[in-house]
Enzyme design. Sequence first.
Site, PDB file in Angstrom:
ATOM      1  N   SER A  92     -18.654 -38.044 -30.221  1.00 33.30           N
ATOM      2  CA  SER A  92     -17.158 -37.142 -30.405  1.00 33.30           C
ATOM      3  C   SER A  92     -17.280 -36.300 -32.178  1.00 33.30           C
ATOM      4  O   SER A  92     -17.343 -36.486 -33.295  1.00 33.30           O
ATOM      5  CB  SER A  92     -16.095 -37.040 -30.345  1.00 33.30           C
ATOM      6  OG  SER A  92     -15.055 -35.901 -31.143  1.00 33.30           O
ATOM      7  N   LYS A  93     -18.047 -34.780 -32.408  1.00 35.94           N
ATOM      8  CA  LYS A  93     -18.376 -34.946 -33.653  1.00 35.94           C
ATOM      9  C   LYS A  93     -16.330 -34.780 -34.330  1.00 35.94           C
ATOM     10  O   LYS A  93     -16.362 -35.077 -35.576  1.00 35.94           O
ATOM     11  CB  LYS A  93     -18.071 -33.150 -34.072  1.00 35.94           C
ATOM     12  CG  LYS A  93     -19.958 -32.627 -33.303  1.00 35.94           C
ATOM     13  CD  LYS A  93     -20.136 -31.509 -33.342  1.00 35.94           C
ATOM     14  CE  LYS A  93     -21.516 -31.259 -32.902  1.00 35.94           C
ATOM     15  NZ  LYS A  93     -22.003 -29.990 -33.067  1.00 35.94           N
ATOM     16  N   ARG A  94     -15.763 -34.681 -33.526  1.00 35.93           N
ATOM     17  CA  ARG A  94     -13.905 -34.642 -33.974  1.00 35.93           C
ATOM     18  C   ARG A  94     -14.167 -36.422 -35.125  1.00 35.93           C
ATOM     19  O   ARG A  94     -13.135 -36.618 -35.820  1.00 35.93           O
ATOM     20  CB  ARG A  94     -12.584 -34.318 -33.420  1.00 35.93           C
ATOM     21  CG  ARG A  94     -13.391 -32.559 -33.038  1.00 35.93           C
ATOM     22  CD  ARG A  94     -12.304 -32.900 -32.096  1.00 35.93           C
ATOM     23  NE  ARG A  94     -12.693 -32.829 -30.684  1.00 35.93           N
ATOM     24  CZ  ARG A  94     -12.351 -32.313 -29.561  1.00 35.93           C
ATOM     25  NH1 ARG A  94     -10.795 -31.917 -29.603  1.00 35.93           N
ATOM     26  NH2 ARG A  94     -12.225 -32.756 -28.638  1.00 35.93           N
ATOM     27  N   THR A 128     -23.006 -25.916 -31.955  1.00 37.86           N
ATOM     28  CA  THR A 128     -21.411 -25.342 -31.950  1.00 37.86           C
ATOM     29  C   THR A 128     -21.627 -26.255 -33.437  1.00 37.86           C
ATOM     30  O   THR A 128     -20.930 -27.591 -33.365  1.00 37.86           O
ATOM     31  CB  THR A 128     -20.576 -25.789 -31.382  1.00 37.86           C
ATOM     32  OG1 THR A 128     -20.472 -25.421 -29.733  1.00 37.86           O
ATOM     33  CG2 THR A 128     -18.981 -25.296 -31.861  1.00 37.86           C
TER      34      THR A 128
END
Length: 318
Positions: free
Chosen positions: A253-255, A14
């Site tokens: 986490s990418k965030r 994603t």
Amino acid sequence: MNKETGPVGRFAPTPSGRMHLGNALCSLIAWLSVRQAGGRMILRIEDLDTERSNFTFSREIEQELCWLGLDWDEGGTDADGHRYCQSHRTAIYDVYFEKLREKGLLYPCFCSRAELHAASAPHRSDGRFIYEGRCRNLTPEQIEEKSRVRLPAWRVRVPDREIRFVDLHYGEYVENLVQDCGDFVVRRADGVYAYQLAVSVDDARMGVTEVVRGNDLLSSSPRQIWLHELFGFPVPRYGHIPLLLAPDGRRLSKRDGDIDIETLSTKFTPEEIVGMLAFSSGMIEKYEPVKAQELIETFSWEKIRREDVCLPQMIFER
């Protein structure tokens, strides 16, 4: 076994941020499992949510996979008019959405997130919420009235049925769709198709026979198996892997911008990264730099740890 008869796996990133080490481990194991069996790899870009996705990230993820030595046989951002990007496949999802409607399995849901959480109790120990069906039997008049206030999401009615499958890593897994899942969303109120429908259709239409992903998605498999069977698709094999955690036990986490490959590439070689992933997950007995290609011959699902894995502190300190 040749690529025409071997398994078909997939990378399915994603593009909401740079690829982190957890994404890299999943990609590595998926690639090794398929390559050892002489199969093919597909790269599919799961950019359904266009507000969170970024084409630049898609291209960067492709570059990072190549940097790690993980290649693919078809797909990617440049393949066949972007047909491997979910954002370009809405018309395909429309067809299967209508098939669900024709079977009488769809209904509109007007519940807000707050209402859903207030009306449901967490299931088991994983914090999941089971939809109680409050919009399942609305009358046409009620639907019309609620539609004046807000647009609905669309849920699919699930049967009271157990779905069993044997995971490549965790063995037999079983869920009752009503008790453990509940009617689930297949299209959001903003018109974006939900993960469960999109990946089920894509895996089937792209000929994927082996799905490898993190164990946080293990509970998604029964829903996707049911959709495969409902549409008359062959059911792929599923293999779920442990999650990589920060030394303090926090999920990557990418965030949060955790341990992305771009940052690590300024401090480590591809072989050092692959070696850390292989050692942390149990694929090799001691840490040493290694090329992904060199792991193919000795790869085994039996070697992979079952519990989630904390990354070594050295990654954060170097």
